[in-house]
Design an enzyme around this catalytic site. Structure first.
Site, mmCIF file in Angstrom:
data_model
loop_
_atom_site.group_PDB
_atom_site.id
_atom_site.type_symbol
_atom_site.label_atom_id
_atom_site.label_comp_id
_atom_site.label_asym_id
_atom_site.label_seq_id
_atom_site.Cartn_x
_atom_site.Cartn_y
_atom_site.Cartn_z
ATOM 1 C CE LYS A 11 -6.784 -2.406 -1.318
ATOM 2 N NZ LYS A 11 -5.829 -2.947 -1.702
ATOM 3 C CE1 TYR A 51 -3.525 1.009 -5.251
ATOM 4 C CE2 TYR A 51 -4.733 -0.427 -6.549
ATOM 5 C CZ TYR A 51 -4.635 0.619 -5.005
ATOM 6 O OH TYR A 51 -4.994 0.024 -3.892
ATOM 7 C CG ASN A 114 -5.042 -5.760 0.971
ATOM 8 O OD1 ASN A 114 -5.618 -4.810 0.193
ATOM 9 N ND2 ASN A 114 -3.755 -5.068 1.208
ATOM 10 C CG HIS A 117 -6.992 2.402 -1.515
ATOM 11 N ND1 HIS A 117 -4.856 2.537 -1.132
ATOM 12 C CD2 HIS A 117 -6.895 3.783 -1.156
ATOM 13 C CE1 HIS A 117 -4.694 3.523 -1.084
ATOM 14 N NE2 HIS A 117 -6.230 4.543 -1.031
ATOM 15 C CD GLU A 128 -5.157 7.888 -2.413
ATOM 16 O OE1 GLU A 128 -3.788 7.431 -2.759
ATOM 17 O OE2 GLU A 128 -5.658 7.527 -1.721
HETATM 18 P P1 ADP Z 1 -1.146 -0.455 1.188
HETATM 19 O O1 ADP Z 1 -2.473 -0.029 0.554
HETATM 20 O O2 ADP Z 1 -0.953 -1.276 2.368
HETATM 21 O O3 ADP Z 1 -0.963 1.293 0.918
HETATM 22 P P2 ADP Z 1 0.639 -0.342 -0.753
HETATM 23 O O4 ADP Z 1 0.212 1.228 -0.837
HETATM 24 O O5 ADP Z 1 2.374 -0.521 -0.817
HETATM 25 O O6 ADP Z 1 0.213 -0.908 0.688
HETATM 26 O O7 ADP Z 1 0.151 -1.167 -1.997
HETATM 27 C C1 ADP Z 1 -0.849 -1.090 -2.050
HETATM 28 C C2 ADP Z 1 -1.467 -2.322 -2.558
HETATM 29 O O8 ADP Z 1 -0.278 -2.906 -3.589
HETATM 30 C C3 ADP Z 1 -2.026 -3.049 -1.265
HETATM 31 O O9 ADP Z 1 -3.294 -2.791 -0.764
HETATM 32 C C4 ADP Z 1 -1.861 -4.757 -1.989
HETATM 33 O O10 ADP Z 1 -3.220 -4.551 -2.433
HETATM 34 C C5 ADP Z 1 -1.144 -4.631 -2.981
HETATM 35 N N1 ADP Z 1 0.338 -4.903 -2.232
HETATM 36 C C6 ADP Z 1 1.340 -4.623 -1.733
HETATM 37 N N2 ADP Z 1 2.526 -4.961 -1.830
HETATM 38 C C7 ADP Z 1 2.291 -5.813 -2.873
HETATM 39 C C8 ADP Z 1 2.864 -7.126 -2.417
HETATM 40 N N3 ADP Z 1 3.700 -7.873 -2.161
HETATM 41 N N4 ADP Z 1 2.151 -8.643 -3.425
HETATM 42 C C9 ADP Z 1 1.206 -8.337 -3.996
HETATM 43 N N5 ADP Z 1 0.354 -7.108 -3.689
HETATM 44 C C10 ADP Z 1 0.749 -6.556 -2.419
HETATM 45 MG MG MG Z 2 -0.599 2.691 0.044
#
Ligand code: ADP
Ligand code: MG
Length: 140
Positions: A11, A51, A114, A117, A128
């Site tokens: 990212k 997304y 974070n 992805h 994807e």
């Molecule tokens: P993952 O990436 O672990 O699969 P999700 O699919 O739930 O997690 O969410 C997609 C992305 O959205 C996350 O990697 C993160 O960058 C962002 N995200 C998820 N939850 C939050 C939140 N509560 N606040 C801000 N950004 C979030």
């Molecule tokens: Mg996810």
């Protein structure tokens, strides 16, 4: 277990901090192979499409702004149980909750920024990968 593929994205926060090599070595050390890779900058429209499953979430707009804010590295990883293995290497969504030694714990800045992805199932991995690559881009 047959060889599986998963989509990974390094990212914008991690690319900006020059962590591509450090993150790639985590994948390789865990036995995953990088079989396709490109550096691009997403448009906000592309981020929103990618997304789409999160479109009702409060963080959706901010997430799409962030994901289109700078270059990302998109990759296909291959290996035994690659989808789950990559989720383990990445760690929990929130770096604060991620296991020590995971990419998100070591490199993530916040729940949004974070670092990486990773696809969450073989079915979403397939979709994807198709979103970003054609089969001729993937050299196995
Ligand atoms: P993952 O990436 O672990 O699969 P999700 O699919 O739930 O997690 O969410 C997609 C992305 O959205 C996350 O990697 C993160 O960058 C962002 N995200 C998820 N939850 C939050 C939140 N509560 N606040 C801000 N950004 C979030
Ligand atoms: Mg996810």
């Amino acid at each position: 277990m047959s060889i599986q593929r998963t989509l990974s994205i390094i990212k914008p926060d991690a690319v900006a901090r020059n962590l591509i090599g450090s993150i790639n070595s985590r994948f390789e050390q865990a036995g995953l192979r990088i079989i396709a890779m490109k550096r691009i900058q997403l448009t906000k429209e592309q981020a929103k499409k990618f997304y789409d499953v999160h479109k009702e979430r409060a963080f959706f707009d901010s997430l799409c702004d962030y994901m289109s804010s700078g270059p990302v590295v998109i990759q296909v990883l291959a290996g035994d149980n690659a989808v789950l293995k990559n989720r383990e290497i990445m760690g929990a969504t929130n770096p604060a909750n991620a296991e020590i030694g995971t990419i998100r714990r070591d490199f993530g800045e916040s729940i949004e920024h974070n670092a990486v992805h990773g696809s969450d199932s073989p079915e979403s991995a397939e979709m994807e990968i198709r979103f970003f690559f054609s089969e001729t881009d993937i050299i196995d």
